[in-house]
Design a protein around this motif. Structure first.
Motif, PDB file in Angstrom:
ATOM      1  N   LEU A   6      14.186 179.729 -55.230  1.00 20.19           N
ATOM      2  CA  LEU A   6      13.369 179.023 -56.227  1.00 20.19           C
ATOM      3  C   LEU A   6      11.943 178.826 -55.715  1.00 20.19           C
ATOM      4  N   ASN A   7      11.001 178.762 -56.651  1.00 18.88           N
ATOM      5  CA  ASN A   7       9.621 178.427 -56.298  1.00 18.88           C
ATOM      6  C   ASN A   7       9.506 176.912 -56.265  1.00 18.88           C
ATOM      7  N   VAL A   8       9.266 176.366 -55.084  1.00 20.07           N
ATOM      8  CA  VAL A   8       9.125 174.912 -54.977  1.00 20.07           C
ATOM      9  C   VAL A   8       7.831 174.575 -54.263  1.00 20.07           C
ATOM     10  N   ILE A   9       7.330 173.399 -54.574  1.00 18.51           N
ATOM     11  CA  ILE A   9       6.150 172.881 -53.870  1.00 18.51           C
ATOM     12  C   ILE A   9       6.349 171.369 -53.776  1.00 18.51           C
ATOM     13  N   THR A  10       5.949 170.775 -52.674  1.00 22.04           N
ATOM     14  CA  THR A  10       6.264 169.353 -52.482  1.00 22.04           C
ATOM     15  C   THR A  10       5.010 168.535 -52.189  1.00 22.04           C
ATOM     16  N   LEU A  11       5.172 167.226 -52.400  1.00 17.80           N
ATOM     17  CA  LEU A  11       4.122 166.258 -52.056  1.00 17.80           C
ATOM     18  C   LEU A  11       4.747 165.199 -51.148  1.00 17.80           C
ATOM     19  N   LYS A  19      -5.218 166.464 -45.141  1.00 17.65           N
ATOM     20  CA  LYS A  19      -5.890 166.935 -43.928  1.00 17.65           C
ATOM     21  C   LYS A  19      -7.334 166.447 -44.009  1.00 17.65           C
ATOM     22  N   GLY A  20      -7.673 165.455 -43.185  1.00 23.02           N
ATOM     23  CA  GLY A  20      -9.018 164.883 -43.255  1.00 23.02           C
ATOM     24  C   GLY A  20      -9.305 164.403 -44.670  1.00 23.02           C
ATOM     25  N   GLU A  21     -10.475 164.783 -45.183  1.00 19.50           N
ATOM     26  CA  GLU A  21     -10.836 164.370 -46.548  1.00 19.50           C
ATOM     27  C   GLU A  21     -10.187 165.268 -47.594  1.00 19.50           C
ATOM     28  N   GLY A  22      -9.615 166.383 -47.125  1.00 16.97           N
ATOM     29  CA  GLY A  22      -9.055 167.343 -48.075  1.00 16.97           C
ATOM     30  C   GLY A  22      -7.549 167.474 -47.962  1.00 16.97           C
ATOM     31  N   SER A  23      -7.053 168.674 -48.204  1.00 22.20           N
ATOM     32  CA  SER A  23      -5.613 168.918 -48.135  1.00 22.20           C
ATOM     33  C   SER A  23      -5.389 170.340 -47.671  1.00 22.20           C
ATOM     34  N   ARG A  24      -4.145 170.627 -47.280  1.00 25.33           N
ATOM     35  CA  ARG A  24      -3.816 172.000 -46.907  1.00 25.33           C
ATOM     36  C   ARG A  24      -2.336 172.242 -47.164  1.00 25.33           C
ATOM     37  N   PRO A  25      -1.993 173.483 -47.538  1.00 23.00           N
ATOM     38  CA  PRO A  25      -0.574 173.780 -47.725  1.00 23.00           C
ATOM     39  C   PRO A  25       0.089 174.029 -46.374  1.00 23.00           C
ATOM     40  N   VAL A  26       1.245 173.416 -46.152  1.00 22.83           N
ATOM     41  CA  VAL A  26       1.995 173.619 -44.903  1.00 22.83           C
ATOM     42  C   VAL A  26       3.375 174.155 -45.297  1.00 22.83           C
ATOM     43  N   LYS A  27       3.806 175.224 -44.646  1.00 18.00           N
ATOM     44  CA  LYS A  27       5.105 175.828 -44.991  1.00 18.00           C
ATOM     45  C   LYS A  27       6.226 174.804 -44.865  1.00 18.00           C
ATOM     46  N   LEU A  28       7.149 174.806 -45.803  1.00 18.30           N
ATOM     47  CA  LEU A  28       8.262 173.846 -45.749  1.00 18.30           C
ATOM     48  C   LEU A  28       9.065 173.991 -44.463  1.00 18.30           C
ATOM     49  N   GLU A  29       9.155 175.217 -43.960  1.00 18.46           N
ATOM     50  CA  GLU A  29       9.892 175.453 -42.702  1.00 18.46           C
ATOM     51  C   GLU A  29       9.267 174.678 -41.544  1.00 18.46           C
ATOM     52  N   ASP A  30       7.954 174.424 -41.630  1.00 17.01           N
ATOM     53  CA  ASP A  30       7.277 173.724 -40.531  1.00 17.01           C
ATOM     54  C   ASP A  30       7.356 172.203 -40.661  1.00 17.01           C
ATOM     55  N   VAL A  31       7.917 171.737 -41.752  1.00 20.35           N
ATOM     56  CA  VAL A  31       7.950 170.298 -42.028  1.00 20.35           C
ATOM     57  C   VAL A  31       9.389 169.768 -42.039  1.00 20.35           C
ATOM     58  N   ALA A  32      10.272 170.554 -42.658  1.00 21.46           N
ATOM     59  CA  ALA A  32      11.649 170.103 -42.887  1.00 21.46           C
ATOM     60  C   ALA A  32      12.365 169.786 -41.577  1.00 21.46           C
ATOM     61  N   GLY A  33      13.034 168.645 -41.556  1.00 17.48           N
ATOM     62  CA  GLY A  33      13.834 168.281 -40.384  1.00 17.48           C
ATOM     63  C   GLY A  33      13.013 167.663 -39.257  1.00 17.48           C
ATOM     64  N   LYS A  34      11.706 167.540 -39.458  1.00 18.24           N
ATOM     65  CA  LYS A  34      10.879 166.933 -38.401  1.00 18.24           C
ATOM     66  C   LYS A  34      10.471 165.519 -38.816  1.00 18.24           C
ATOM     67  N   VAL A  35      10.271 164.676 -37.826  1.00 23.02           N
ATOM     68  CA  VAL A  35       9.832 163.305 -38.110  1.00 23.02           C
ATOM     69  C   VAL A  35       8.533 163.068 -37.352  1.00 23.02           C
ATOM     70  N   LYS A  36       7.547 162.530 -38.043  1.00 21.07           N
ATOM     71  CA  LYS A  36       6.282 162.213 -37.351  1.00 21.07           C
ATOM     72  C   LYS A  36       6.386 160.785 -36.802  1.00 21.07           C
ATOM     73  N   GLY A  87       6.523 177.224 -51.914  1.00 20.04           N
ATOM     74  CA  GLY A  87       7.248 177.102 -50.639  1.00 20.04           C
ATOM     75  C   GLY A  87       6.495 176.282 -49.613  1.00 20.04           C
ATOM     76  N   VAL A  88       5.594 175.427 -50.100  1.00 17.78           N
ATOM     77  CA  VAL A  88       4.776 174.629 -49.181  1.00 17.78           C
ATOM     78  C   VAL A  88       4.777 173.155 -49.574  1.00 17.78           C
ATOM     79  N   MET A  89       4.401 172.318 -48.595  1.00 14.70           N
ATOM     80  CA  MET A  89       4.108 170.912 -48.870  1.00 14.70           C
ATOM     81  C   MET A  89       2.582 170.786 -48.899  1.00 14.70           C
ATOM     82  N   VAL A  90       2.077 170.018 -49.853  1.00 17.10           N
ATOM     83  CA  VAL A  90       0.626 169.797 -49.920  1.00 17.10           C
ATOM     84  C   VAL A  90       0.316 168.614 -48.992  1.00 17.10           C
ATOM     85  N   ALA A  91      -0.239 168.926 -47.833  1.00 20.89           N
ATOM     86  CA  ALA A  91      -0.462 167.902 -46.810  1.00 20.89           C
ATOM     87  C   ALA A  91      -1.881 167.365 -46.888  1.00 20.89           C
TER      88      ALA A  91
END
Ligand code: F6P
Length: 374
Positions: free
Chosen positions: A125-130, A336-353, A330-334
């Motif tokens: 599926l095409n997904v995008i997250t916030l 980043k500073g004053e703006g934003s950037r797409p980060v691959k879901l694989e790089d976010v899922a399962g991680k805790v900041k 397939g990305v989370m809209v992260a």
């Protein structure tokens, strides 16, 4: 050809969800001429195909409203309680996505939602997250919406607790949300001038906390505010948990094969319960001061989003619509500073900041004399 986009909100609610939905929705509808539909109650509503129309009138007037107009749930697509059983409902979800002729699904949520969205991506599926959560613990983003509002609420609570703690010469232990990360307790502790801040990232020694409180009393301040994150744990409890983990709760057997009774098996779980109350009792005993506990709980998640969260949610929501228009999925809209950037879901899922131990907030807090119990 005009695209058709689904939106859902999942996980614990947080202020700014409606603002984000409005940002995505208004941009998709008005700026890009696409169509959108909402799914109720997170992934459960998607599985049960419970849709609700989202148009200019439903998206109007929601910027300032807390919670989520779509409803939410903590249900996971691959492990959902259905008819008394935990079932993998991924296929049903894929079918509903296809039956609704969706081009993309926007999932607004915290860490769990990033993982669940990746599962849907892996199903094609095409997904995008916030990223939303009052805990601010989603990896890959500078911040999450909901955090700023909760920070304001927790800080105001600490401000108010100060005058009563001062008047009664008491210790007030205030429990702030955050099971895995201590951003909220740390931020509110600094902003509210808590004397002690206890976070999951730093196992605390109860004796060290008591010594700091006694030192304050000796220097003429016989009251203290202890801000503790839900997930903070003492060195003493950690040792007890390591011991208790020798019990395998499922088979009710100790690691040495010895059969244990329910009481013993439950002991491990109990160490986690009532930690804040136990800490207050122990501090009373070690300092001779009276202690009281305030658990802020869900009040931190309720009500209108702060201006900062409205702004962040709108920024990320509109950026999300821009990415959809470009066909970036397939990305989370992260943030980043004053703006934003797409980060691959694989790089976010399962991680805790979590809070890095060398983080500047910890450094600043230590410089003004805050005790971390270490
Ligand atoms: O995920 C956000 C959060 O508010 C955590 O800080 C808290 O531990 C948890 O949700 C509480 O969840 P629930 O509302 O499901 O009890």
């Amino acid at each position: 050809m005009s695209k058709f986009i689904g939106i859902l909100t999942a996980g614990g609610d947080s202020p700014g969800l409606n603002a984000a939905m409005r940002g995505v929705g208004k941009t998709l509808l008005g700026y890009y001429g696409m169509n959108i539909v909402g799914f109720r109650d997170g992934f459960r509503g998607l599985m049960e195909n419970r849709t609700t129309p989202l148009d200019r009138s439903t998206l109007s007037g929601i910027l300032t409203i807390g919670g989520t107009i779509l409803g939410t749930s903590r249900d996971k697509p691959h492990k959902m309680p259905v008819g008394g059983k935990m079932l993998n409902m991924l296929d049903a979800i894929v079918d509903n996505y296809r039956d609704n002729h969706l081009d993309c699904l926007v999932c607004i949520g915290g860490g769990g939602t990033q993982k669940n969205s990746l599962r849907l991506k892996e199903m094609g599926l095409n997904v995008i997250t916030l990223p939303k959560t009052i805990d601010n613990d989603v990896a890959g983003t500078d911040s999450t919406f909901g955090f700023d509002t909760a920070l304001g609420i927790a800080t105001e609570a600490i401000d108010r607790l100060h005058s009563t703690a001062h008047s009664h010469h008491r210790i007030i232990v205030v429990e702030v949300m955050g099971h895995r990360a201590g951003w909220l307790a740390l931020g509110a502790g600094i902003a509210g001038g808590a004397d002690v801040v206890l976070i999951p990232e730093i196992a605390y020694d109860v004796e060290s906390v008591a010594a700091a409180i006694r030192a304050r009393a000796r220097s003429g301040s016989p009251f203290s505010i202890v801000a503790i994150a839900e997930g903070a744990i003492s060195q003493q409890d950690l040792a007890a948990i390591a011991e208790a983990r020798t019990v395998d709760k499922k088979s009710a057997k100790a690691k040495d094969g010895r059969k244990v009774d329910d009481e013993e098996a439950d002991a491990a779980e109990m160490i986690y319960a009532d930690r804040t109350l136990r800490l207050a009792k122990r501090l009373e005993a070690l300092t001779g001061l009276e202690a009281r506990v305030t658990i802020l709980g869900h009040v931190q998640r309720g009500g209108a989003p702060s201006a900062g969260d409205r702004l962040l949610a709108t920024r990320l929501g509109t950026a999300c619509a821009d990415l959809i228009a470009k066909g970036t999925y397939g990305v989370m809209v992260a943030a980043k500073g004053e703006g934003s950037r797409p980060v691959k879901l694989e790089d976010v899922a399962g991680k805790v900041k979590t809070v890095p131990l060398n983080h500047s907030w910890i450094g600043s807090a230590r410089r003004v004399g805050t005790n971390f119990g270490d």
